[in-house]
Design a protein around this motif. Structure first.
Motif, PDB file in Angstrom:
ATOM      1  N   SER A  65      -5.385   3.884  19.148  1.00 46.58           N
ATOM      2  CA  SER A  65      -4.174   3.174  19.563  1.00 46.58           C
ATOM      3  C   SER A  65      -3.026   3.439  18.598  1.00 46.58           C
ATOM      4  O   SER A  65      -1.874   3.596  19.009  1.00 46.58           O
ATOM      5  N   ILE A  66      -3.338   3.504  17.323  1.00 53.08           N
ATOM      6  CA  ILE A  66      -2.307   3.774  16.322  1.00 53.08           C
ATOM      7  C   ILE A  66      -1.769   5.196  16.472  1.00 53.08           C
ATOM      8  O   ILE A  66      -0.559   5.433  16.442  1.00 53.08           O
ATOM      9  N   GLN A  67      -2.685   6.148  16.654  1.00 56.01           N
ATOM     10  CA  GLN A  67      -2.271   7.533  16.850  1.00 56.01           C
ATOM     11  C   GLN A  67      -1.420   7.687  18.113  1.00 56.01           C
ATOM     12  O   GLN A  67      -0.418   8.394  18.125  1.00 56.01           O
ATOM     13  N   SER A  68      -1.820   6.976  19.172  1.00 57.47           N
ATOM     14  CA  SER A  68      -1.057   7.012  20.418  1.00 57.47           C
ATOM     15  C   SER A  68       0.333   6.423  20.220  1.00 57.47           C
ATOM     16  O   SER A  68       1.326   6.948  20.730  1.00 57.47           O
ATOM     17  N   GLY A  69       0.398   5.328  19.468  1.00 54.63           N
ATOM     18  CA  GLY A  69       1.690   4.697  19.216  1.00 54.63           C
ATOM     19  C   GLY A  69       2.650   5.613  18.475  1.00 54.63           C
ATOM     20  O   GLY A  69       3.843   5.650  18.782  1.00 54.63           O
ATOM     21  N   GLU A  70       2.115   6.350  17.489  1.00 53.25           N
ATOM     22  CA  GLU A  70       2.970   7.270  16.737  1.00 53.25           C
ATOM     23  C   GLU A  70       3.372   8.477  17.588  1.00 53.25           C
ATOM     24  O   GLU A  70       4.513   8.909  17.571  1.00 53.25           O
ATOM     25  N   LYS A  71       2.412   8.993  18.335  1.00 51.06           N
ATOM     26  CA  LYS A  71       2.662  10.183  19.148  1.00 51.06           C
ATOM     27  C   LYS A  71       3.655   9.922  20.273  1.00 51.06           C
ATOM     28  O   LYS A  71       4.484  10.772  20.597  1.00 51.06           O
ATOM     29  N   ASN A  72       3.570   8.722  20.852  1.00 47.67           N
ATOM     30  CA  ASN A  72       4.354   8.422  22.052  1.00 47.67           C
ATOM     31  C   ASN A  72       5.541   7.500  21.799  1.00 47.67           C
ATOM     32  O   ASN A  72       6.079   6.916  22.740  1.00 47.67           O
ATOM     33  N   ARG A  73       5.936   7.361  20.545  1.00 48.55           N
ATOM     34  CA  ARG A  73       7.096   6.520  20.262  1.00 48.55           C
ATOM     35  C   ARG A  73       8.341   7.125  20.891  1.00 48.55           C
ATOM     36  O   ARG A  73       8.562   8.331  20.809  1.00 48.55           O
ATOM     37  N   ALA A  74       9.135   6.293  21.541  1.00 45.37           N
ATOM     38  CA  ALA A  74      10.346   6.757  22.200  1.00 45.37           C
ATOM     39  C   ALA A  74      11.303   7.376  21.173  1.00 45.37           C
ATOM     40  O   ALA A  74      11.353   6.933  20.018  1.00 45.37           O
ATOM     41  N   PRO A  75      12.074   8.374  21.570  1.00 41.94           N
ATOM     42  CA  PRO A  75      12.977   9.060  20.637  1.00 41.94           C
ATOM     43  C   PRO A  75      13.930   8.122  19.903  1.00 41.94           C
ATOM     44  O   PRO A  75      14.245   8.334  18.740  1.00 41.94           O
ATOM     45  N   ALA A  76      14.372   7.064  20.572  1.00 39.21           N
ATOM     46  CA  ALA A  76      15.310   6.133  19.937  1.00 39.21           C
ATOM     47  C   ALA A  76      14.618   5.205  18.945  1.00 39.21           C
ATOM     48  O   ALA A  76      15.275   4.475  18.206  1.00 39.21           O
ATOM     49  N   GLY A  77      13.277   5.216  18.934  1.00 40.60           N
ATOM     50  CA  GLY A  77      12.542   4.390  17.989  1.00 40.60           C
ATOM     51  C   GLY A  77      12.155   3.029  18.517  1.00 40.60           C
ATOM     52  O   GLY A  77      11.448   2.267  17.853  1.00 40.60           O
ATOM     53  N   ILE A  78      12.621   2.688  19.721  1.00 36.87           N
ATOM     54  CA  ILE A  78      12.292   1.395  20.321  1.00 36.87           C
ATOM     55  C   ILE A  78      11.490   1.647  21.587  1.00 36.87           C
ATOM     56  O   ILE A  78      11.982   2.263  22.537  1.00 36.87           O
ATOM     57  N   GLY A  79      10.243   1.186  21.599  1.00 32.35           N
ATOM     58  CA  GLY A  79       9.396   1.368  22.770  1.00 32.35           C
ATOM     59  C   GLY A  79       8.590   2.657  22.702  1.00 32.35           C
ATOM     60  O   GLY A  79       8.638   3.395  21.707  1.00 32.35           O
TER      61      GLY A  79
END
Length: 238
Positions: A65-79
């Motif tokens: 879940s942590i790896q997914s969160g980092e990989k898929n973070r929106a370009p603007a940094g929110i979401g």
């Protein structure tokens, strides 16, 4: 040895969607005069208590879940651009034989039972209208004080299936009550916390790590509150 703390899944700019504590501390009541705990649907099953036997499985999924969160973070940094689906462990409390009646008898010593438990979008919290996609339980096995401090039991027949909770209060008495509830669960079935918001997996029997967990949670809340206060001040100046 298991790692107790991992990186946050949420940045400070993605504040968990919560009501102020006084918004649901005794003010939200059912027509029959009983208290209601009404939470945001995104909080469902994010802070969990699992049987200790599945700790390796959950730790692996927390990493994913942590790896997914980092990989898929929106370009603007929110979401995020994609969501990690939490993998259900191979064993639940059903397999341990833990009965609802047995656990409820212990938990009520620490926190009152709240039968009305609702989970919806933020806009539906406190509304008398029923959100069509919300969850409304009128005979819930929930023990707690408000949406900032509770422990929820999901059931299968007469057995406990899953246990999850939230803690978003700095009230030491409420924190102690929740911790006492966790320790009571652990006394019946050795258990651990699997917190997907904080990326933490903590054996409840380890009092030092449990101290660290609650301290880290308090620090997280303080940091978010500070960030929100700074943002409010900036808006007031603009």
């Amino acid at each position: 040895m298991f790692s107790a703390f991992r990186s946050w899944l949420h940045s400070l700019t993605s504040k968990e969607t919560k009501q102020p504590e006084n918004a649901s501390s005794g003010q939200l009541m059912s027509p029959d005069g009983d208290p209601i705990i009404h939470v945001h649907e995104d909080d469902w099953g994010m802070r969990n208590i699992f049987p200790l036997t599945v700790q390796k499985e959950v730790a692996k999924d927390l990493d994913a879940s942590i790896q997914s969160g980092e990989k898929n973070r929106a370009p603007a940094g929110i979401g995020w651009t994609a969501v990690h689906m939490i993998e259900e462990p191979s064993t639940s409390y059903v397999e341990t034989g833990l009965r609802i009646a047995e656990l409820a008898k212990l938990l009520v010593k620490f926190m009152p039972r709240v039968k009305h438990f609702y989970a919806t979008t933020l806009g539906a919290i406190g509304s008398s209208d029923r959100y069509p996609f919300g969850a409304y339980e009128e005979e819930a096995w929930c023990f707690g004080f408000n949406a900032q401090c509770y422990l929820k039991i999901d059931t299968e027949g007469e057995y406990v299936k899953a246990i999850w909770f939230d803690i978003s209060t700095a009230d030491p008495n409420k924190i102690d009550a929740l911790r006492g509830s966790m320790e009571a669960i652990n006394a019946l079935i050795p258990s651990f916390i699997g917190d997907y918001f904080m990326g933490a997996e903590v054996p409840i029997a380890d009092s030092h790590l449990l101290d660290c967990y609650f301290s880290e949670r308090n620090a997280q809340m303080a940091a978010v509150d500070k960030f929100l206060a700074e943002q409010a001040e900036k808006r007031s100046r603009s």
